[in-house]
Design an enzyme around this catalytic site. Structure first.
Site, PDB file in Angstrom:
ATOM      1  N   THR A  35       0.731  -1.178   0.366  1.00 60.37           N
ATOM      2  CA  THR A  35       0.231  -0.800  -0.242  1.00 60.37           C
ATOM      3  C   THR A  35       1.115   1.256   0.475  1.00 60.37           C
ATOM      4  O   THR A  35       2.288   0.951  -0.011  1.00 60.37           O
ATOM      5  CB  THR A  35      -0.919   0.230   0.989  1.00 60.37           C
ATOM      6  OG1 THR A  35       0.110   0.356   2.104  1.00 60.37           O
ATOM      7  CG2 THR A  35      -1.689  -1.359   1.576  1.00 60.37           C
ATOM      8  N   CYS A  36       0.468   2.497  -0.641  1.00 65.78           N
ATOM      9  CA  CYS A  36       0.509   3.914  -0.336  1.00 65.78           C
ATOM     10  C   CYS A  36       0.554   4.100   1.025  1.00 65.78           C
ATOM     11  O   CYS A  36       0.731   5.857   1.560  1.00 65.78           O
ATOM     12  CB  CYS A  36      -0.327   4.501  -0.864  1.00 65.78           C
ATOM     13  SG  CYS A  36       0.359   4.162  -2.980  1.00 65.78           S
ATOM     14  N   ASP A  37       0.991   3.632   1.644  1.00 66.09           N
ATOM     15  CA  ASP A  37       1.065   4.229   3.484  1.00 66.09           C
ATOM     16  C   ASP A  37       2.384   3.982   3.895  1.00 66.09           C
ATOM     17  O   ASP A  37       3.022   2.750   4.428  1.00 66.09           O
ATOM     18  CB  ASP A  37       0.302   3.387   4.138  1.00 66.09           C
ATOM     19  CG  ASP A  37       0.010   4.276   5.603  1.00 66.09           C
ATOM     20  OD1 ASP A  37       1.078   3.975   6.261  1.00 66.09           O
ATOM     21  OD2 ASP A  37      -1.613   3.891   5.847  1.00 66.09           O
TER      22      ASP A  37
END
Lengths: 376, 376
Positions: free
Chosen positions: A323-325
């Site tokens: 994820t873009c986290d």
């Protein structure tokens, strides 16, 4: 890894990350608990893995169920468990949920304060309650906070109030901490429980049950004691503290029942470096903290991982999710050794993932669908 | 809190915890970004809140979309955005997802290493790529890890490789860290970006775009600078570092676009103490870390909370969620002041929860259903 799981993956070749649970292992675990603690009733902690197939198998084998919510109670009932085999084990319940559980037939409730006793007394008249006491959790991989339970002294008031309000003051529970490697960890809490039994007995209230909770470990990277060792140690402590007035006991294994029954299949999405003097390899998988591996939080649990290149030389890697986290990093403080020859597209099998994975999975973080599960 | 949300809650009285998002606030935020940074195109970070109503409104207002996955690309398309308005902003993509995105019409991709460039070159011939560079994140409430981006020096190689493989080496991106309170935080990365433009220009590759990323804060307990202050500061840095060759710029607000548009309604399930010398009040809500408040991890974000008793005396409380998970505690290291008169059953409104809540919600942890959302 079991032969059945390997065969399932090889023949079905499911796309995307998934959990595969082998019911034969769950059955073996259940029988091992029953053998190691023959005088205790098993209440499976549904939250660990509520897959209908797991619940049905356990219902069939005679297990009872520790439920955290009305939804879990309904799942246990749907799997064939009678309501008399269900405990509403969450100490934090909405009063309307106590009522719903009572109307579904549940008669056993956890409490840890007077306010909760009052809710149960109003909505589940005559039910049995057990009071959870605090336990220091020393020796656990993941010691519990003080969130659940009260001081043993206070438990006496709580159970006395329950009795006064027409409930059956039934017993005491505690939890020695998740993934508990110390087989002696139950001793201190059992001494406290025996004392509560004694004090309340002197006041004419005869408690009957000690809920020994969960904490039974599953094997990750380190070896763990066999369940028989826990059984012997707990048995000795009970005899020591309760003498010839041995109480009924129950255990609530969750991780210990299903952890080693599951394998997550994942794929290497990217391997990269950051440039400059930093030559650390970053390995990105198609599953991360928000896709089911929440228990890597603070790198608490280190799962064993298997690749097809494990005989090759290994190098420490930072392992992260897709994820873009930026918080979606699994192992960074203590990097994880993976084969130098690992390639994008390779399969990695994550062992010991049968518990606390599917249900922790985020509903759609970054658009990724929740972890799929196959129970075979 | 907006009057529309208050009215919705008072008239609809939804049961259980829920998020209510006011589209008027989203609209105001979009217009404020456009006003404060008139020369930048807005790419809304879909992951912050992918509710169809939010996406449709933003598509209508002319927003572009920063997507983390093929599923998010499909959501943006379904909301009415043309594929030319979509960026596949995740630097970690399966090659088959690059292909799917390309076939959906997407022509703008993020990369941060050569391996990712090679995937894009194979599956999305001729597409535009921008390379993400590392940024130290100083001043951010939640600094990003080194998960995304590469050293600026390496970005030159990455973009040169892209050019050589037939892609359009389009620009540079960075992210100054989430909830960034320092309006000057963009300056250092803009200097690095200008240098990359210069070096590649000397090699005959003319970059065109700087992606300024997100990081624009939403108001929690502390005041934050107005979006105009960010606009002025960024504009000054661009002029300083790029002189009279001003690049195209884009911004990717997520939290700054929807954070203050949402309120979570929650209910007090239990208030208790642990007994003994410890008189701390524990307040348990019907939502916690696994039900949507994942950003309380390490107590990173402190949400403002509103009760109907806020004029009463307050006392520091430990705030926790409803699950049987000891990690499901929101604020403990720094307790949260709540009214002494607070009672079980009271409503608490959690402000600033429009971003990163619904999608972080676990699929069914402890049997609790994922956070419901109403977009009004």
């Amino acid at each position: 890894m079991t032969a059945r799981i390997r065969e399932f993956l090889d023949t079905r070749r499911p796309d995307g990350p998934c959990l595969v649970v082998d019911l034969d292992v769950v059955r073996d675990n259940f029988l091992a608990f029953r053998h190691a603690l023959p005088d205790s009733r098993v209440f499976y902690a549904v939250k660990a893995n509520p897959a209908p197939e797991v619940l049905s198998l356990l219902a069939e084998l005679g297990s009872n169920f520790d439920c955290a919510s009305v939804a879990e109670i309904e799942m246990a009932l749907a799997a064939g468990a009678d309501a008399t085999r269900i405990s509403f084990g969450n100490t934090i319940k909405k009063e309307r949920d106590v009522s719903r559980a009572f109307h579904l037939g549940v008669r056993l409730f956890a409490v840890d304060c007077v306010a909760e006793v009052e809710k149960v007394a109003r909505q589940a008249p005559g039910a049995r309650v057990f009071c959870r006491i605090l336990c220091d959790g020393a020796g656990a991989e993941w010691p519990l906070s003080r969130k659940f339970g009260c001081e043993p002294e206070m438990a006496i008031d709580v159970l006395e109030t329950a009795h006064r309000l027409g409930l059956t003051a039934y017993g005491v529970s505690f939890h020695v901490g998740s993934q508990q490697a110390n087989t002696e960890a139950w001793d201190g809490a059992l001494a406290s429980a025996a004392n509560i039994f004694r004090v309340l007995g002197e006041r004419g209230i005869q408690l009957k049950m000690v809920n020994l909770g969960g904490g039974f470990p599953t094997k990750y990277l380190k070896d763990i004691p066999a369940v028989e060792a826990y059984g012997r140690s707990i048995d000795a402590s009970i005899r020591q503290h309760f003498g010839n007035r041995i109480p009924e006991t129950i255990i609530e294994p969750g991780r210990g029942m299903v952890g080693n029954a599951g394998i997550i299949k994942t794929e290497v999405v990217l391997i990269s470096q950051k440039g400059g003097a930093d030559d650390t390899r970053w390995v990105f998988l198609d599953i991360g903290k928000f896709g089911g591996l929440a228990e890597t939080m603070d790198e608490a649990i280190r799962y064993p991982m298997v690749t097809r290149r494990d005989s090759d030389e290994k190098t420490p890697c930072i392992l992260a999710g897709p994820t873009c986290d930026s918080a979606d990093v699994l192992y960074e403080k203590t990097p994880y050794a993976l084969p130098v020859s690992l390639e994008i597209g390779d399969e990695i099998l994550i062992e010991g993932t049968g518990a606390y994975t599917t249900t922790y999975s985020a509903v759609a973080f970054n658009g990724f669908e929740p972890l799929k599960a196959y129970v075979i």
